[in-house]
Design an enzyme around this catalytic site. Structure first.
Site, PDB file in Angstrom:
ATOM      1  N   ASN A 131       1.816  -6.442  11.159  1.00  0.00           N
ATOM      2  CA  ASN A 131       0.884  -5.903  10.589  1.00  0.00           C
ATOM      3  C   ASN A 131       0.026  -4.838  11.017  1.00  0.00           C
ATOM      4  O   ASN A 131       0.086  -4.860  12.563  1.00  0.00           O
ATOM      5  CB  ASN A 131      -0.188  -7.047  10.348  1.00  0.00           C
ATOM      6  CG  ASN A 131      -1.413  -6.779   9.538  1.00  0.00           C
ATOM      7  OD1 ASN A 131      -0.916  -6.551   8.095  1.00  0.00           O
ATOM      8  ND2 ASN A 131      -2.565  -7.072   9.642  1.00  0.00           N
TER       9      ASN A 131
ATOM     10  N   THR B   9       0.976  -1.056   0.234  1.00  0.00           N
ATOM     11  CA  THR B   9      -0.061   0.019   0.092  1.00  0.00           C
ATOM     12  C   THR B   9       0.889   1.353   0.060  1.00  0.00           C
ATOM     13  O   THR B   9       0.441   2.361  -0.685  1.00  0.00           O
ATOM     14  CB  THR B   9      -0.900  -0.007   1.393  1.00  0.00           C
ATOM     15  OG1 THR B   9      -0.331   0.015   2.331  1.00  0.00           O
ATOM     16  CG2 THR B   9      -1.899  -1.060   1.170  1.00  0.00           C
TER      17      THR B   9
ATOM     18  N   HIS C 253      -1.203 -15.978  -6.297  1.00  0.00           N
ATOM     19  CA  HIS C 253      -2.330 -15.385  -7.145  1.00  0.00           C
ATOM     20  C   HIS C 253      -1.781 -14.786  -8.578  1.00  0.00           C
ATOM     21  O   HIS C 253      -2.505 -14.415  -9.158  1.00  0.00           O
ATOM     22  CB  HIS C 253      -3.149 -14.245  -6.220  1.00  0.00           C
ATOM     23  CG  HIS C 253      -3.640 -14.812  -4.974  1.00  0.00           C
ATOM     24  ND1 HIS C 253      -3.809 -14.038  -4.022  1.00  0.00           N
ATOM     25  CD2 HIS C 253      -4.297 -16.209  -4.874  1.00  0.00           C
ATOM     26  CE1 HIS C 253      -4.514 -14.779  -2.967  1.00  0.00           C
ATOM     27  NE2 HIS C 253      -4.520 -16.113  -3.414  1.00  0.00           N
TER      28      HIS C 253
END
Length: 238
Positions: free
Chosen positions: A207, A13, A108
């Site tokens: 996190n 991010t 992914h």
């Protein structure tokens, strides 16, 4: 000491890549955007494909630079025994930061390239998006005219067996697992963390938000992971 990293959207991010499920995530703000990542909708609805291409053109993933945390992992890997960097991200920033591509397991897939659903041709995503900017809202394969898409795993698709098998093998055999920027809520990848703990690994979570496995972890570092992770790796290297 064999170390495995497990990374999620939170590590990227800071590079300007939004997450999908967080409070300000793409799908949180626009639930219909999730259709662009669903195989049947993408293949069967031109409007969904057009929306997907607009999102890609706006995101510019291939133009983003690795964050301090990506670079810290890459540098640490030059000095320590990092068996794997298992990532749920599709941005390719671990490789861009200098991590060994052979040890980066992209569960992914990768959004930096496209592939054709018909002839299996592929190429750089930047070239396909340039066609969108030039006025093609739904660019097709330059070879056969088929539907093209990012080389990512969409909903309704199975994960690549060799990648997920390698991820489970790494989790079972590591001595330390460090989860970075992931809420540990998406399976089967989230299951790698308790698996490593079960096999006796030291487990660390870095996190900003709480995760379901905070109480299982040996150590939890909250707050800005761009600051916390480099400091942690400096301690481990020292």
């Amino acid at each position: 000491m064999s170390i495995v990293f497990l990374t999620g959207a939170g590590i990227s991010t800071a590079a300007g890549i939004p997450d999908f499920r967080g409070p300000d995530g793409v799908w949180t703000k626009d639930p219909e955007a999730e259709l662009t990542s669903t195989l049947s909708w993408y293949l069967g609805d031109e409007g969904v494909r057009r929306k997907a291409w607009l999102m890609r053109a706006h995101a510019g993933v291939w133009e983003k630079e690795p964050t301090r945390a990506h670079r810290a992992i890459a540098q640490f890997s030059q000095e320590a025994d990092v068996a794997a960097v298992i990532t749920q991200n599709i941005d390719g920033l671990h490789q861009a930061a200098g991590s060994d591509p052979a040890r980066v397991l992209e569960v992914h897939g990768n959004a930096r390239t496209w592939k054709c659903e018909d002839c299996r041709a592929s190429g750089p995503m930047a070239e396909a998006v340039a066609r969108v900017h030039a006025g093609e809202p739904d660019p097709r394969c330059p070879g056969c005219g088929g539907i093209i898409r990012a080389t990512t795993i969409l909903f309704e698709e199975a994960l690549e067996a060799d990648v997920i098998d390698a991820a489970f093998t790494a989790a079972e055999s590591c001595e330390v697992m460090i989860a970075v920027g992931t809420g540990l809520g998406v399976y089967p990848v989230a299951g790698l963390f308790p698996l490593a703990a079960e096999k006796g690994a030291r487990t660390i979570i870095v996190n900003a938000e709480p995760t379901p496995f905070d109480r299982l972890a040996d150590e939890v570092l909250a707050g800005d992971l761009q600051e916390a992770l480099p400091a942690l790796l400096d301690d481990l290297a020292g």
